[in-house]
Design a protein around this motif. Structure first.
Motif, short mmCIF file in Angstrom:
data_model
loop_
_atom_site.label_atom_id
_atom_site.label_comp_id
_atom_site.label_asym_id
_atom_site.label_seq_id
_atom_site.Cartn_x
_atom_site.Cartn_y
_atom_site.Cartn_z
N ALA A 92 51.54 81.26 0.20
CA ALA A 92 51.37 81.57 1.61
C ALA A 92 49.98 82.15 1.88
CB ALA A 92 52.45 82.54 2.06
N ALA A 93 49.54 83.06 1.02
CA ALA A 93 48.23 83.68 1.21
C ALA A 93 47.11 82.65 1.09
CB ALA A 93 48.04 84.80 0.19
N ALA A 94 47.28 81.68 0.20
CA ALA A 94 46.25 80.66 0.04
C ALA A 94 46.18 79.73 1.26
CB ALA A 94 46.54 79.84 -1.23
N ALA A 95 47.33 79.51 1.88
CA ALA A 95 47.38 78.57 3.01
C ALA A 95 47.04 79.21 4.34
CB ALA A 95 48.78 77.95 3.09
N ALA A 96 47.21 80.53 4.45
CA ALA A 96 47.11 81.22 5.74
C ALA A 96 45.78 81.00 6.47
CB ALA A 96 47.40 82.70 5.58
N PRO A 97 44.62 81.14 5.80
CA PRO A 97 43.36 81.00 6.54
C PRO A 97 43.17 79.62 7.16
CG PRO A 97 43.00 82.11 4.44
CD PRO A 97 44.38 81.58 4.40
N ASP A 98 43.52 78.56 6.43
CA ASP A 98 43.35 77.21 6.96
C ASP A 98 44.29 76.95 8.13
OD1 ASP A 98 41.37 76.66 5.12
OD2 ASP A 98 42.69 75.61 3.72
N TRP A 99 45.50 77.46 8.05
CA TRP A 99 46.47 77.27 9.14
C TRP A 99 46.03 78.06 10.38
CZ3 TRP A 99 49.59 74.06 11.14
CH2 TRP A 99 50.63 74.44 11.99
N ALA A 100 45.52 79.26 10.17
CA ALA A 100 45.05 80.07 11.30
C ALA A 100 43.90 79.40 12.03
CB ALA A 100 44.63 81.46 10.81
N ALA A 101 43.14 78.57 11.32
CA ALA A 101 41.99 77.88 11.92
C ALA A 101 42.40 76.67 12.76
CB ALA A 101 41.02 77.44 10.83
N VAL A 102 43.65 76.24 12.63
CA VAL A 102 44.14 75.11 13.44
C VAL A 102 44.24 75.57 14.89
CG1 VAL A 102 46.13 73.60 13.86
CG2 VAL A 102 45.38 74.07 11.50
N PRO A 103 43.77 74.79 15.85
CA PRO A 103 43.82 75.22 17.26
C PRO A 103 45.24 75.58 17.70
CG PRO A 103 42.43 73.28 17.02
CD PRO A 103 43.08 73.50 15.69
N LEU A 104 45.31 76.62 18.52
CA LEU A 104 46.60 77.13 18.99
C LEU A 104 47.42 76.02 19.66
CD1 LEU A 104 48.61 79.40 19.70
CD2 LEU A 104 47.20 79.89 21.71
N GLU A 105 46.79 75.20 20.46
CA GLU A 105 47.51 74.15 21.18
C GLU A 105 48.21 73.20 20.21
OE1 GLU A 105 44.51 75.18 21.83
OE2 GLU A 105 44.80 76.07 23.82
N ARG A 106 47.57 72.93 19.07
CA ARG A 106 48.20 72.06 18.08
C ARG A 106 49.35 72.78 17.40
NH1 ARG A 106 47.98 67.41 15.63
NH2 ARG A 106 48.34 67.16 13.41
N ARG A 107 49.17 74.05 17.07
CA ARG A 107 50.26 74.79 16.44
C ARG A 107 51.47 74.89 17.37
NH1 ARG A 107 46.17 78.87 15.22
NH2 ARG A 107 47.37 80.29 16.56
N MET A 108 51.23 74.97 18.67
CA MET A 108 52.33 75.07 19.64
C MET A 108 53.20 73.82 19.63
SD MET A 108 52.24 78.07 21.11
CE MET A 108 53.39 77.74 22.45
N GLN A 109 52.64 72.69 19.19
CA GLN A 109 53.44 71.46 19.11
C GLN A 109 54.62 71.63 18.16
OE1 GLN A 109 50.96 68.07 18.15
NE2 GLN A 109 49.36 68.71 19.59
N LEU A 110 54.48 72.55 17.22
CA LEU A 110 55.57 72.78 16.27
C LEU A 110 56.84 73.22 17.01
CD1 LEU A 110 56.55 73.01 13.34
CD2 LEU A 110 55.63 75.33 13.30
N GLY A 111 56.68 74.09 18.01
CA GLY A 111 57.85 74.55 18.75
C GLY A 111 58.54 73.43 19.51
N THR A 112 57.75 72.57 20.14
CA THR A 112 58.31 71.43 20.87
C THR A 112 59.06 70.50 19.94
OG1 THR A 112 56.52 71.55 22.49
CG2 THR A 112 57.73 69.47 22.34
N ARG A 113 58.43 70.18 18.82
CA ARG A 113 59.06 69.26 17.86
C ARG A 113 60.27 69.90 17.20
NH1 ARG A 113 60.17 65.81 16.98
NH2 ARG A 113 59.49 64.96 14.97
#
Length: 545
Positions: A92-113
């Motif tokens: 999780a710690a290794a993945a966190a920085p790259d995931w945080a850099a993903v634009p918020l709008e794209r991460r929000m798609q996770l909730g819709t899906r």
């Protein structure tokens, strides 16, 4: 290194045909564990308890025994040892920085899906919960919770809270929320799947997560994370390790999470006594505790209330045999309406029935350890309370029995607010189908309103409160002055879910020192202010008008 370590453990024993089988899920890989825990169907515990218990004992002694092929056995999950728990945190710690850099709008798609997939797989969702002894009617209610949390309107509201931009004197001012980093989730045994589903909100905020599936009841949690959430993250090209799921011993896991500097937040759901101690440990180790602890919710029924609907809300206290933290635990009633309310509750209680979890009209769940129920009831009656209805064990068909695994919905009457909190059944969360109706002393309406408000606000717990009244004055007074709790419902279901409003969170012994209405996407992130200036003199910015 993490990927290689996961690959080394990847192979696991083949599951018996038709049996759901889940390895640990770490760094985007299925990882073999240190043995298995098995789930035996909830129906079997009522249909043939001897066989059910024998199967569990056989599988505990020999997880690879032929007992795993019995039709009562519905699934198994791999067990994590210390190294696997730590490996999940590191992933999780290794993945966190790259995931945080993903634009918020794209991460929000996770909730819709996620919501779309829940609807698509709702039949399997219900089967999973029924297998873990949730009555199917309540399983639908649990699904409704998640559909509201991830409803389009709710998602739009979360997005607004995550970022605000303003223009001011040649500057762009930004208030946005940044992810905390690595969030660990500890779902409870009584509702592991819907609680684990909250981790999707933390993922949307930009965090990487580690979820502990309860060792005693892990199957539905692992199904949700491995079969629903993990493929959605792959669809969004999320880095491996953003989601990790382990089935493990609670103390073993908590001790490691507390000590591990890679963990930033711990989302803890459990009892108040243990949870408040855990909060202190988190703070002393520099971690953010997010607590969902016990509730002792109250319903206030004013003299002009709709008695039939108020009674419906009160009987929600018996859903799942009261083993749901957000059901009502006590009632305060105006003396003018007390007799009518108690009669109506007594009538409606007859419709709250035990039965097999897949039966549509069943709302009661088995209660395995009922000694405290009878202690609380006996103390209340010895202290002067009156038994209105219930008070016995029953069999699955409702027959009163000393050996039954169900408890009758039980109502006691307590006269007087002044002495009400001398009753443990009023003061504490009971977690049983046992509700006291406290009838206030006769007084002026203004004095009674003050007394009710004081009673509600002085509750040591603070999850939800409800009010039943037609009076605009009474409603406005409660809305303005009820400071206890994370949610106030007025003339509505106590446990029903709504978009925008929080589904979780509370104050006092429910949420700890930092307790409030809990929006996990906000709780697992922090506010950061930004100023982007154009043609601004620093000297003038400091000393100018």
């Amino acid at each position: 290194m993490l990927r290689e370590a996961a690959q080394e453990q990847e192979e696991s024993a083949e599951a018996p045909s038709g049996l759901k089988s889940y390895d640990l899920y770490i760094a985007g890989k299925d990882v073999a564990g240190d043995g298995w825990v098995y789930t035996v169907s909830g129906r079997s515990l009522l249909e043939d308890v001897f066989t059910s218990v024998s199967l569990k004992r056989s599988l505990e002694q020999d997880p690879e025994s032929e007992a795993a092929k019995h039709p009562y056995v519905v699934g198994r999950c791999a067990i994590a040892d210390d190294s696997a728990i730590d490996l999940a945190t590191q992933a999780a710690a290794a993945a966190a920085p790259d995931w945080a850099a993903v634009p918020l709008e794209r991460r929000m798609q996770l909730g819709t899906r996620f919501r779309e997939e829940l609807i698509k797989h709702q039949d399997e969702f219900l089967r999973m919960l029924v297998a873990e002894s949730h009555p199917v009617k309540l399983a639908r209610w649990e699904l409704s919770c998640l559909l509201q949390i991830y409803a389009p309107g709710s998602l739009r509201w979360y997005l607004k809270q995550m970022r605000v931009e303003k223009e001011y004197n040649g500057r762009k001012l930004i208030l946005h929320r940044q992810p905390d980093g690595v969030v660990a989730f500890n779902p409870p045994q009584n509702a592991p799947l819907p609680s684990a589903a909250l981790c999707v909100l933390a993922l949307m905020a930009g965090n990487a997560v580690v979820v502990r599936a309860p060792r005693s009841i892990a199957l539905s949690t692992m199904w949700l994370l491995r079969d629903i959430v993990a493929p959605l993250l792959e669809e969004l090209d999320a880095p491996a390790g953003v989601l990790n799921a382990v089935c493990s011993n609670p103390k073993q896991t908590m001790d490691r999470w507390i000590a591990d500097p890679l963990i930033d937040d711990i989302f803890y759901i459990g009892g108040s006594q243990e949870g408040l101690r855990f909060e202190q440990q988190c703070v002393s180790h520099g971690k953010k505790p997010i607590l969902e602890l016990a509730g002792n919710d109250g319903i206030v029924v004013w003299k002009d209330a709709d008695v039939t609907w108020a009674a419906e809300a009160i009987t929600e206290a018996f859903y799942g045999s009261g083993q749901i933290c957000m059901v009502p635990n006590y009632v305060l009633v105006h003396p003018d309406i007390a007799e009518a309310l108690i009669d109506e509750v007594k009538k409606q209680v007859k419709g709250i029935k035990p039965g097999l979890p897949e039966e549509e009209d069943v709302l009661l769940s088995p209660v395995r350890r009922s000694e405290r129920f009878f202690r609380l009831l006996r103390q209340a009656l010895d202290n002067g309370a009156e038994l209105v209805t219930g008070g016995n064990r029953t069999e699955v068909d409702g027959t009163v029995s000393e050996t039954g695994v169900f408890l009758q919905p039980t109502v006691v009457r307590v006269d007087g607010l002044d002495r009400a909190r001398t009753y443990d059944v009023v003061r504490e969360e009971t977690f049983f189908p046992l509700v006291p109706i406290v009838v206030a002393e006769r007084d002026s309406d203004d004095a009674l309103l003050e007394s009710f408000l004081q009673f509600v606000n002085s509750n040591d717990y603070g999850l939800r409160n409800s009010l039943w009244s037609r009076s605009d004055h009474v409603i406005e007074t409660f809305v303005r002055r009820t400071v206890n709790g994370g949610l106030l419902k007025v003339n509505d279901s106590h446990i029903g879910f709504l978009p925008y409003l929080p589904s979780h969170g509370g104050t006092g012994r429910t949420g700890g020192a930092f307790g409030e209405a809990n929006y996990p996407m906000l709780k697992t992130s922090h506010v950061q202010g930004v100023s982007i200036a154009r043609d601004v003199s620093p000297y003038d910015a400091v000393f100018g008008a």
